[in-house]
Motif scaffolding. Structure first.
Motif, mmCIF file in Angstrom:
data_model
loop_
_atom_site.group_PDB
_atom_site.id
_atom_site.type_symbol
_atom_site.label_atom_id
_atom_site.label_comp_id
_atom_site.label_asym_id
_atom_site.label_seq_id
_atom_site.Cartn_x
_atom_site.Cartn_y
_atom_site.Cartn_z
ATOM 1 N N LYS A 1 -6.920 -0.568 3.854
ATOM 2 C CA LYS A 1 -7.325 -0.164 2.505
ATOM 3 C C LYS A 1 -8.048 1.171 2.527
ATOM 4 O O LYS A 1 -7.778 2.045 1.700
ATOM 5 C CB LYS A 1 -8.232 -1.231 1.876
ATOM 6 N N SER B 1 -3.997 -6.806 2.842
ATOM 7 C CA SER B 1 -4.303 -5.726 3.781
ATOM 8 C C SER B 1 -5.717 -5.850 4.330
ATOM 9 O O SER B 1 -6.615 -6.345 3.658
ATOM 10 C CB SER B 1 -4.167 -4.377 3.077
ATOM 11 N N ASN C 1 -5.499 -5.462 -3.584
ATOM 12 C CA ASN C 1 -4.541 -5.900 -2.577
ATOM 13 C C ASN C 1 -5.250 -6.796 -1.557
ATOM 14 O O ASN C 1 -6.150 -6.365 -0.849
ATOM 15 C CB ASN C 1 -3.918 -4.682 -1.900
ATOM 16 N N GLU D 1 -6.899 4.567 0.723
ATOM 17 C CA GLU D 1 -7.780 5.275 -0.216
ATOM 18 C C GLU D 1 -7.944 6.738 0.194
ATOM 19 O O GLU D 1 -7.955 7.629 -0.653
ATOM 20 C CB GLU D 1 -9.139 4.586 -0.302
ATOM 21 N N ILE E 1 -5.394 -0.703 -4.854
ATOM 22 C CA ILE E 1 -5.652 -0.886 -3.417
ATOM 23 C C ILE E 1 -6.735 -1.945 -3.213
ATOM 24 O O ILE E 1 -6.617 -2.811 -2.345
ATOM 25 C CB ILE E 1 -6.043 0.457 -2.762
ATOM 26 N N LYS E 2 -7.795 -1.868 -4.016
ATOM 27 C CA LYS E 2 -8.893 -2.836 -3.881
ATOM 28 C C LYS E 2 -8.435 -4.261 -4.198
ATOM 29 O O LYS E 2 -8.921 -5.232 -3.602
ATOM 30 C CB LYS E 2 -10.056 -2.439 -4.794
ATOM 31 N N LEU F 1 0.830 -1.207 0.000
ATOM 32 C CA LEU F 1 0.000 0.000 0.000
ATOM 33 C C LEU F 1 0.865 1.258 0.000
ATOM 34 O O LEU F 1 0.569 2.234 -0.694
ATOM 35 C CB LEU F 1 -0.951 0.005 1.204
#
Length: 185
Positions: A153, A148, A145, A157, A142-143, A5
């Motif tokens: 997340k 995490s 990943n 974001e 990020i989504k 991240l």
């Protein structure tokens, strides 16, 4: 926050910074009535059969706010440089005095100023689109990943959104300053 991240955030910040750098470069190419050697940055000259940037075969400078001078390192290149400036279609009328080329930069008309302001606005909008695209790609990363937690997340974001807001406001500030510079008589 895990390393993936953090990497996504750092690389997104770098991409957004590149959009700002590109915008500044675009703005340097939009002349605001003041003579600048950068105005001739796109001119290439036929130098012994090769198209060569003007800055590599001549000294380009300014005498005052409305005059650009071009002093070639080889006197026999004067005619070729003069011809290249005319072909570049920059709206300049170069004058050759046998030693240097003098270019008077005409004062901008109100219509031309508005046109340049629109051009600057378009460049700013393009930079904003680029920044928003960087945000979208980062959010997708990020989504995707899976290492995490949801909290990590959502924090990442939020960081990306803060970066986006910050860089969009930088674009707006750059445009505002450029518009003032263009519209100033």
């Amino acid at each position: 926050m895990n390393e993936e991240l953090a990497f996504i955030i750092d690389s997104t910040k770098e991409l957004m910074q590149n959009a700002i750098v590109h915008l500044e470069k675009e703005f340097r190419n939009i002349r605001a009535g003041k003579a600048s050697p950068a105005m001739l940055g796109s001119v290439t000259v036929d130098y012994y059969g090769a198209q060569t940037p003007l800055s590599q075969i001549a000294n380009v400078g300014t005498m005052d706010a409305h005059t650009i001078t071009v002093q070639p390192w080889e006197k026999n290149m004067l005619h070729n440089i003069e011809k290249a400036i005319m072909i570049a279609n920059l709206g300049f009328n170069p004058m050759n005095n046998g030693e240097i080329i003098i270019i008077n930069v005409p004062v901008l008309t109100e219509d031309r100023r508005r046109e340049l302001s629109k051009q600057a606005k378009a460049a700013a909008e393009y930079a904003k689109v680029s920044i928003r695209n960087d945000r979208r790609e980062a959010m997708n990363e990020i989504k995707k990943n899976e290492d995490s937690s949801e909290d990590m997340k959502s924090n990442a974001e939020a960081d990306i959104q803060n970066l986006t807001d910050n860089f969009i406001s930088q674009v707006d500030e750059h445009y505002k300053l450029k518009d003032i510079e263009i519209m100033k008589v």
